[in-house]
Design a protein around this motif. Structure first.
Motif, PDB file in Angstrom:
ATOM      1  N   LYS A 181      -6.621 -63.034 -84.008  1.00 42.75           N
ATOM      2  CA  LYS A 181      -6.418 -63.908 -83.349  1.00 42.75           C
ATOM      3  C   LYS A 181      -5.806 -63.726 -81.863  1.00 42.75           C
ATOM      4  CE  LYS A 181      -1.163 -65.084 -82.105  1.00 42.75           C
ATOM      5  NZ  LYS A 181       0.688 -65.128 -82.000  1.00 42.75           N
ATOM      6  N   ILE A 182      -6.380 -64.303 -80.661  1.00 40.07           N
ATOM      7  CA  ILE A 182      -7.174 -63.311 -79.123  1.00 40.07           C
ATOM      8  C   ILE A 182      -6.232 -63.667 -78.453  1.00 40.07           C
ATOM      9  CG2 ILE A 182      -8.845 -62.801 -77.248  1.00 40.07           C
ATOM     10  CD1 ILE A 182     -10.412 -63.531 -79.849  1.00 40.07           C
ATOM     11  N   ALA A 183      -5.736 -63.221 -77.355  1.00 33.96           N
ATOM     12  CA  ALA A 183      -4.654 -63.401 -76.188  1.00 33.96           C
ATOM     13  C   ALA A 183      -5.172 -62.574 -74.856  1.00 33.96           C
ATOM     14  CB  ALA A 183      -3.716 -62.583 -76.379  1.00 33.96           C
ATOM     15  N   LEU A 184      -4.962 -63.152 -74.050  1.00 31.36           N
ATOM     16  CA  LEU A 184      -6.045 -63.096 -72.894  1.00 31.36           C
ATOM     17  C   LEU A 184      -4.679 -62.510 -71.328  1.00 31.36           C
ATOM     18  CD1 LEU A 184      -8.362 -66.231 -72.442  1.00 31.36           C
ATOM     19  CD2 LEU A 184      -8.710 -63.651 -73.992  1.00 31.36           C
ATOM     20  N   ALA A 185      -5.005 -61.473 -70.769  1.00 33.92           N
ATOM     21  CA  ALA A 185      -4.061 -61.402 -69.652  1.00 33.92           C
ATOM     22  C   ALA A 185      -4.832 -61.286 -68.057  1.00 33.92           C
ATOM     23  CB  ALA A 185      -3.623 -59.794 -69.757  1.00 33.92           C
ATOM     24  N   HIS A 186      -4.175 -62.102 -66.806  1.00 31.03           N
ATOM     25  CA  HIS A 186      -5.359 -61.654 -65.807  1.00 31.03           C
ATOM     26  C   HIS A 186      -4.426 -61.149 -64.854  1.00 31.03           C
ATOM     27  CE1 HIS A 186      -8.014 -62.596 -62.842  1.00 31.03           C
ATOM     28  NE2 HIS A 186      -7.345 -63.918 -62.831  1.00 31.03           N
ATOM     29  N   GLN A 242       6.218 -59.599 -72.632  1.00 40.73           N
ATOM     30  CA  GLN A 242       5.981 -59.389 -74.198  1.00 40.73           C
ATOM     31  C   GLN A 242       4.554 -59.990 -74.785  1.00 40.73           C
ATOM     32  OE1 GLN A 242       9.706 -60.241 -75.973  1.00 40.73           O
ATOM     33  NE2 GLN A 242      10.200 -58.371 -75.282  1.00 40.73           N
ATOM     34  N   VAL A 243       3.753 -59.344 -75.376  1.00 45.08           N
ATOM     35  CA  VAL A 243       2.018 -60.381 -76.489  1.00 45.08           C
ATOM     36  C   VAL A 243       3.099 -60.237 -77.536  1.00 45.08           C
ATOM     37  CG1 VAL A 243       0.240 -59.899 -76.379  1.00 45.08           C
ATOM     38  CG2 VAL A 243       0.898 -59.475 -74.659  1.00 45.08           C
ATOM     39  N   PRO A 244       2.526 -61.456 -78.535  1.00 48.56           N
ATOM     40  CA  PRO A 244       3.303 -61.026 -79.736  1.00 48.56           C
ATOM     41  C   PRO A 244       2.842 -60.221 -80.721  1.00 48.56           C
ATOM     42  CG  PRO A 244       2.866 -62.979 -78.998  1.00 48.56           C
ATOM     43  CD  PRO A 244       2.732 -62.348 -77.936  1.00 48.56           C
ATOM     44  N   SER A 245       3.426 -59.229 -81.241  1.00 47.59           N
ATOM     45  CA  SER A 245       2.648 -58.086 -82.243  1.00 47.59           C
ATOM     46  C   SER A 245       1.602 -58.661 -82.803  1.00 47.59           C
ATOM     47  CB  SER A 245       3.836 -57.348 -82.894  1.00 47.59           C
ATOM     48  OG  SER A 245       4.545 -58.083 -84.276  1.00 47.59           O
ATOM     49  N   ASP A 246       1.609 -59.771 -82.958  1.00 52.23           N
ATOM     50  CA  ASP A 246       0.749 -60.317 -83.923  1.00 52.23           C
ATOM     51  C   ASP A 246      -0.558 -60.341 -83.824  1.00 52.23           C
ATOM     52  OD1 ASP A 246       1.508 -62.464 -83.211  1.00 52.23           O
ATOM     53  OD2 ASP A 246       1.818 -63.916 -85.330  1.00 52.23           O
ATOM     54  N   VAL A 247      -0.771 -60.076 -82.519  1.00 52.49           N
ATOM     55  CA  VAL A 247      -1.481 -60.298 -81.626  1.00 52.49           C
ATOM     56  C   VAL A 247      -2.702 -59.262 -81.654  1.00 52.49           C
ATOM     57  CG1 VAL A 247      -3.273 -60.191 -79.175  1.00 52.49           C
ATOM     58  CG2 VAL A 247      -1.005 -61.400 -79.792  1.00 52.49           C
ATOM     59  N   ASP A 248      -4.255 -59.599 -82.673  1.00 50.25           N
ATOM     60  CA  ASP A 248      -5.190 -58.556 -82.898  1.00 50.25           C
ATOM     61  C   ASP A 248      -6.723 -58.004 -82.149  1.00 50.25           C
ATOM     62  OD1 ASP A 248      -5.219 -58.671 -85.961  1.00 50.25           O
ATOM     63  OD2 ASP A 248      -5.711 -61.101 -85.261  1.00 50.25           O
ATOM     64  N   LEU A 249      -6.086 -59.267 -80.486  1.00 54.39           N
ATOM     65  CA  LEU A 249      -7.366 -58.250 -79.505  1.00 54.39           C
ATOM     66  C   LEU A 249      -6.304 -58.876 -77.932  1.00 54.39           C
ATOM     67  CD1 LEU A 249      -9.804 -56.710 -78.263  1.00 54.39           C
ATOM     68  CD2 LEU A 249     -10.904 -59.270 -79.000  1.00 54.39           C
ATOM     69  N   LEU A 250      -6.112 -58.246 -77.372  1.00 53.98           N
ATOM     70  CA  LEU A 250      -5.726 -58.272 -75.861  1.00 53.98           C
ATOM     71  C   LEU A 250      -7.035 -58.486 -75.094  1.00 53.98           C
ATOM     72  CD1 LEU A 250      -3.804 -59.775 -73.820  1.00 53.98           C
ATOM     73  CD2 LEU A 250      -3.935 -57.150 -72.646  1.00 53.98           C
ATOM     74  N   ILE A 251      -7.772 -59.235 -74.071  1.00 58.37           N
ATOM     75  CA  ILE A 251      -8.882 -59.265 -73.200  1.00 58.37           C
ATOM     76  C   ILE A 251      -8.130 -60.028 -72.025  1.00 58.37           C
ATOM     77  CG2 ILE A 251     -11.145 -60.060 -72.434  1.00 58.37           C
ATOM     78  CD1 ILE A 251     -11.886 -61.496 -75.356  1.00 58.37           C
ATOM     79  N   GLN A 253      -1.033 -52.816 -84.135  1.00 53.95           N
ATOM     80  CA  GLN A 253      -2.406 -52.919 -84.385  1.00 53.95           C
ATOM     81  C   GLN A 253      -2.943 -53.838 -83.086  1.00 53.95           C
ATOM     82  OE1 GLN A 253      -0.717 -55.947 -86.533  1.00 53.95           O
ATOM     83  NE2 GLN A 253      -1.279 -58.225 -85.888  1.00 53.95           N
ATOM     84  N   THR A 254      -2.606 -53.920 -82.182  1.00 54.72           N
ATOM     85  CA  THR A 254      -3.571 -54.453 -81.131  1.00 54.72           C
ATOM     86  C   THR A 254      -4.551 -54.136 -79.921  1.00 54.72           C
ATOM     87  OG1 THR A 254      -1.267 -56.311 -80.725  1.00 54.72           O
ATOM     88  CG2 THR A 254      -3.501 -56.029 -79.413  1.00 54.72           C
ATOM     89  N   LYS A 255      -5.433 -54.356 -80.336  1.00 55.80           N
ATOM     90  CA  LYS A 255      -7.116 -54.194 -79.599  1.00 55.80           C
ATOM     91  C   LYS A 255      -6.919 -54.569 -78.646  1.00 55.80           C
ATOM     92  CE  LYS A 255      -7.549 -50.813 -82.706  1.00 55.80           C
ATOM     93  NZ  LYS A 255      -7.786 -49.028 -82.534  1.00 55.80           N
ATOM     94  N   HIS A 256      -7.009 -53.294 -77.072  1.00 53.76           N
ATOM     95  CA  HIS A 256      -6.984 -53.899 -75.519  1.00 53.76           C
ATOM     96  C   HIS A 256      -8.386 -53.771 -75.358  1.00 53.76           C
ATOM     97  CE1 HIS A 256      -5.494 -54.036 -71.601  1.00 53.76           C
ATOM     98  NE2 HIS A 256      -5.981 -54.902 -71.735  1.00 53.76           N
TER      99      HIS A 256
END
Length: 384
Positions: free
Chosen positions: A2-7, A81-90, A105-108
């Protein structure tokens, strides 16, 4: 995964947003987290995404004042807040969004356009923008640098947009990084058009861009220079410009493309972390006259696709402009150099870099089925 993005923010559609767009295309369905968002700005890769914003969204006319509220940015980011079940934030960052809180658990992975220049080295230039900006930087810079440095220590992997920025990441954050050059839409330009008798500047008219050097040089030479762009320095630049300098303000892409494709040369007097416009000029077959510093050293090949001058002075630039007459530039070779920074090249390098760290996106095999798994020795820096 599960991936999330930030800018950092979506308030325009420029180089940083193009990177976000390309990353988003590789991560379908991922939510996007930004400090603030002007919903009239269309970034194609994220137009159908859920975009989460900070508490700054509640401030009236935030689209006009968000930069002046810089001292509030760390507080606003900490409350996101980024959900705790996100595996990777880019994250795609040129400011402070890399400090967004994450679960254990989230890698960045942070694609860093630059450590924020207004905090680390160009504060005096940014202070000229307004009295409010000057007061904010004078009072809050130390705390903002502390927040930025501590945020950088929590990033698992850095990707830098140039060797120049990689060095700055090491200097300011004491972190290593891998270089993946940003994407440039090289296919949008034609390198076969006939050249006309004018040179081109395309830039935000801000103090640190040093467009004053070009205006002074071309005024002294009595040669035609077209300036496309607008900003706080425009009135000053117009006051020092001679009759051969033409200010066109902001222009739509079709007008910009036409000028790239027909100018004699593209002039680049500032220091940029990467600099997309010199690559666009080369994609159009135009040689670049650039100050010998920053990202231009990684994209322009001296005497093949452009020339450099040694000091940010009109006289130094004049010497390089006059040298243009003595060097023969091949538009096909100039375009060939630009194609090393294409959309496809960015995607290939970006996906391989993530895979090298153990993050193999589903889009990896979909886009490049012939590549296969990468080796642990892969390095994504484009050789120049």
């Amino acid at each position: 995964m599960k991936i999330a993005l930030a800018h950092h923010w979506i308030m325009s559609y420029r180089g940083g947003e193009r990177v976000l767009e390309q990353i988003a295309e590789l991560c379908p369905g991922s939510d996007v987290y930004v400090l603030t968002h002007d919903r009239t700005i269309d970034v194609p890769g994220v137009r159908d995404r859920k975009i989460h914003t900070s508490l700054l969204k509640h401030i009236p006319r935030i689209d006009q004042f968000y930069k002046h509220l810089l001292p509030m940015h760390p507080h606003a980011i900490r409350r996101m807040q980024v959900p705790s079940d996100v595996d990777l934030l880019i994250s795609s960052d040129a400011s402070l969004i890399k400090g967004i809180p994450l679960g254990p658990q989230t890698k960045h992975v942070c694609y860093c356009h630059s450590p924020p220049r207004y905090l680390w080295e160009l504060g005096s230039d940014y202070k000229r923008a307004s009295r409010l900006t000057s007061l904010a930087l004078d009072r809050f810079s130390d705390g903002l640098r502390k927040f930025d440095f501590e945020s950088a220590q929590n990033v698992d992997h850095f990707i830098a947009n140039s060797i120049f920025v990689s060095d700055r990441i090491r200097n300011y954050y004491n972190r290593d990084s891998t270089v993946v050059y940003p994407p440039v839409d090289t296919m949008a330009f034609d390198a076969t058009k006939a050249r006309e008798d004018f040179d081109l500047v395309l830039s935000e008219l801000a103090p640190y861009k040093r467009i004053d050097v070009a205006v002074e040089a071309y005024t002294k030479l009595g040669r035609r220079l077209v300036v496309i762009g607008d900003g706080s320095e425009r009135k000053h630049l117009e006051s020092i410009a001679g009759p051969t300098i033409e200010f066109k303000g902001r222009q739509p892409f079709d007008v910009v493309r036409k000028h790239f494709e027909t100018c004699r040369a593209f002039v680049f007097p500032g220091i940029e972390d990467f600099g997309i416009t010199p690559v666009e000029a080369q994609a159009s077959g135009a040689p670049v006259v650039a100050f010998r510093a920053g990202g231009a050293l990684e994209t322009v090949i001296e005497n093949e696709t452009g020339l450099f001058f040694e000091q940010q002075t009109a006289d130094a630039m004049i010497a390089a402009i006059e040298m243009l007459e003595t060097v023969s530039f091949d538009p096909a070779r100039t375009r060939q150099q630009a194609e090393r920074f294409s959309f496809d090249e960015f995607r290939r390098q970006f996906l391989q870099t993530l895979a090298n760290w153990g993050y193999q996106l589903p889009s990896y095999q979909n886009l490049f089925p012939s590549i296969g798994m990468v080796s642990g020795n892969f390095h994504s820096t484009v050789p120049i």
